[in-house]
Design an enzyme around this catalytic site. Sequence first.
Site, PDB file in Angstrom:
ATOM      1  N   HIS A  62      71.439  24.826  73.894  1.00  0.00           N
ATOM      2  CA  HIS A  62      72.523  25.463  74.788  1.00  0.00           C
ATOM      3  C   HIS A  62      73.693  25.987  73.803  1.00  0.00           C
ATOM      4  CE1 HIS A  62      72.069  21.425  77.035  1.00  0.00           C
ATOM      5  NE2 HIS A  62      71.100  22.088  77.273  1.00  0.00           N
ATOM      6  N   LYS A  72      80.153  24.299  66.318  1.00  0.00           N
ATOM      7  CA  LYS A  72      80.319  23.061  66.394  1.00  0.00           C
ATOM      8  C   LYS A  72      79.882  22.149  65.077  1.00  0.00           C
ATOM      9  CE  LYS A  72      78.414  23.606  70.988  1.00  0.00           C
ATOM     10  NZ  LYS A  72      77.057  23.899  71.606  1.00  0.00           N
ATOM     11  N   TYR A 132      80.263  15.392  67.963  1.00  0.00           N
ATOM     12  CA  TYR A 132      80.468  16.745  67.563  1.00  0.00           C
ATOM     13  C   TYR A 132      81.730  17.262  67.824  1.00  0.00           C
ATOM     14  CZ  TYR A 132      78.310  18.171  71.965  1.00  0.00           C
ATOM     15  OH  TYR A 132      77.878  18.343  73.345  1.00  0.00           O
ATOM     16  N   ASP A 170      67.773  21.635  82.019  1.00  0.00           N
ATOM     17  CA  ASP A 170      67.114  22.288  80.531  1.00  0.00           C
ATOM     18  C   ASP A 170      65.673  22.653  80.818  1.00  0.00           C
ATOM     19  OD1 ASP A 170      69.422  21.910  79.485  1.00  0.00           O
ATOM     20  OD2 ASP A 170      69.131  20.022  78.221  1.00  0.00           O
TER      21      ASP A 170
HETATM   22  C1  LIG Z   1      79.165  19.834  77.132  1.00  0.00           C
HETATM   23  C2  LIG Z   1      80.111  19.215  78.126  1.00  0.00           C
HETATM   24  C3  LIG Z   1      79.906  18.847  79.295  1.00  0.00           C
HETATM   25  N1  LIG Z   1      80.649  18.144  80.155  1.00  0.00           N
HETATM   26  C4  LIG Z   1      80.207  17.520  81.362  1.00  0.00           C
HETATM   27  C5  LIG Z   1      79.147  18.315  82.357  1.00  0.00           C
HETATM   28  C6  LIG Z   1      78.475  17.378  83.164  1.00  0.00           C
HETATM   29  O1  LIG Z   1      79.012  16.773  83.945  1.00  0.00           O
HETATM   30  C7  LIG Z   1      78.245  16.374  81.920  1.00  0.00           C
HETATM   31  C8  LIG Z   1      76.903  16.428  81.009  1.00  0.00           C
HETATM   32  O2  LIG Z   1      76.925  17.779  80.581  1.00  0.00           O
HETATM   33  P1  LIG Z   1      75.332  18.129  79.689  1.00  0.00           P
HETATM   34  O3  LIG Z   1      74.405  17.682  80.734  1.00  0.00           O
HETATM   35  O4  LIG Z   1      75.635  19.841  79.940  1.00  0.00           O
HETATM   36  O5  LIG Z   1      75.464  17.529  78.436  1.00  0.00           O
HETATM   37  P2  LIG Z   1      74.525  17.885  77.455  1.00  0.00           P
HETATM   38  O6  LIG Z   1      72.964  18.305  77.876  1.00  0.00           O
HETATM   39  O7  LIG Z   1      74.692  17.002  76.427  1.00  0.00           O
HETATM   40  O8  LIG Z   1      74.899  19.256  76.821  1.00  0.00           O
HETATM   41  C9  LIG Z   1      75.233  19.527  75.269  1.00  0.00           C
HETATM   42  O9  LIG Z   1      74.062  19.569  74.691  1.00  0.00           O
HETATM   43  C10 LIG Z   1      73.991  20.413  73.510  1.00  0.00           C
HETATM   44  C11 LIG Z   1      73.334  19.397  72.638  1.00  0.00           C
HETATM   45  C12 LIG Z   1      75.131  21.160  73.073  1.00  0.00           C
HETATM   46  O10 LIG Z   1      75.276  21.409  71.972  1.00  0.00           O
HETATM   47  C13 LIG Z   1      76.109  21.521  74.163  1.00  0.00           C
HETATM   48  O11 LIG Z   1      77.624  21.039  73.670  1.00  0.00           O
HETATM   49  C14 LIG Z   1      76.333  20.889  75.218  1.00  0.00           C
HETATM   50  O12 LIG Z   1      75.614  21.826  76.269  1.00  0.00           O
HETATM   51  O13 LIG Z   1      79.376  16.646  81.008  1.00  0.00           O
HETATM   52  C15 LIG Z   1      81.966  18.250  79.816  1.00  0.00           C
HETATM   53  O14 LIG Z   1      82.764  17.661  80.835  1.00  0.00           O
HETATM   54  N2  LIG Z   1      82.323  18.794  78.764  1.00  0.00           N
HETATM   55  C16 LIG Z   1      81.561  19.523  77.999  1.00  0.00           C
HETATM   56  O15 LIG Z   1      82.081  19.894  77.028  1.00  0.00           O
END
Ligand SMILES: Cc1cn([C@H]2C[C@H](O)[C@@H](COP(=O)(O)OP(=O)(O)O[C@H]3O[C@H](C)C(=O)[C@H](O)[C@H]3O)O2)c(=O)[nH]c1=O
Length: 182
Positions: A62, A72, A132, A170
């Site tokens: 991402h 980050k 992070y 993803d």
């Molecule tokens: C990233 C983020 C997400 N969210 C909410 C959005 C979704 O409702 C929930 C899960 O989000 P997501 O599925 O995108 O989470 P990850 O798959 O862990 O995403 C992260 O994964 C990789 C490792 C990364 O480096 C990024 O920081 C980020 O994309 O958290 C928020 O409210 N704030 C945020 O900053």
Amino acid sequence: MKATETKLKGCFILEPTKFGDSRGYFFESFNEQTFNKLTGTETHFVQDNQSYSTRGVLRGLHAQAGEHAQAKLVRVLEGKVIDVAVDARPGSETFGQHVAVELSAENNVQLFVPRGFLHGFVVLSDTATFFYKCDNFYNKAAECGVKFDDPELGIDWGMSADELIISDKDQVLPTFSEVFNK
Ligand SMILES: Cc1cn([C@H]2C[C@H](O)[C@@H](COP(=O)(O)OP(=O)(O)O[C@H]3O[C@H](C)C(=O)[C@H](O)[C@H]3O)O2)c(=O)[nH]c1=O
């Protein structure tokens, strides 16, 4: 704190100075003055994130695009992961190349992922708590990503595909070339 620049300019591995005694240990996990001196940047983090995952969970690759790009500083509070940063900076000599680093609650190693990089990790331990710092705020509309197993990137995640747990979002990400070479 010791900082070692990786083959990807601006991407650093950081190792804290740990003070042990009969009670346990202490280390500064982040110090803005020390960090910026070691990395030669004027980074100011504005948002902390934390995620918890079970073994085989792979989050990534991402990034946030344009003015919402995030640098980050990533580390593991509990468990062990392979953390991957992919250089997606236009014109970079290492464009499309990546580093993969083992981060764990045991080694306390951190990785600084500059703006313009894709980031992801896979959990090797039964569970992992991932923490992070980001130098720009979350902006859902600016989110972008690339498929973790894009053959052009050639990332070894250290696990077989059938062990991986990946979000629906993803699973359908585009390839690196579809996003960055268009
Ligand atoms: C990233 C983020 C997400 N969210 C909410 C959005 C979704 O409702 C929930 C899960 O989000 P997501 O599925 O995108 O989470 P990850 O798959 O862990 O995403 C992260 O994964 C990789 C490792 C990364 O480096 C990024 O920081 C980020 O994309 O958290 C928020 O409210 N704030 C945020 O900053």
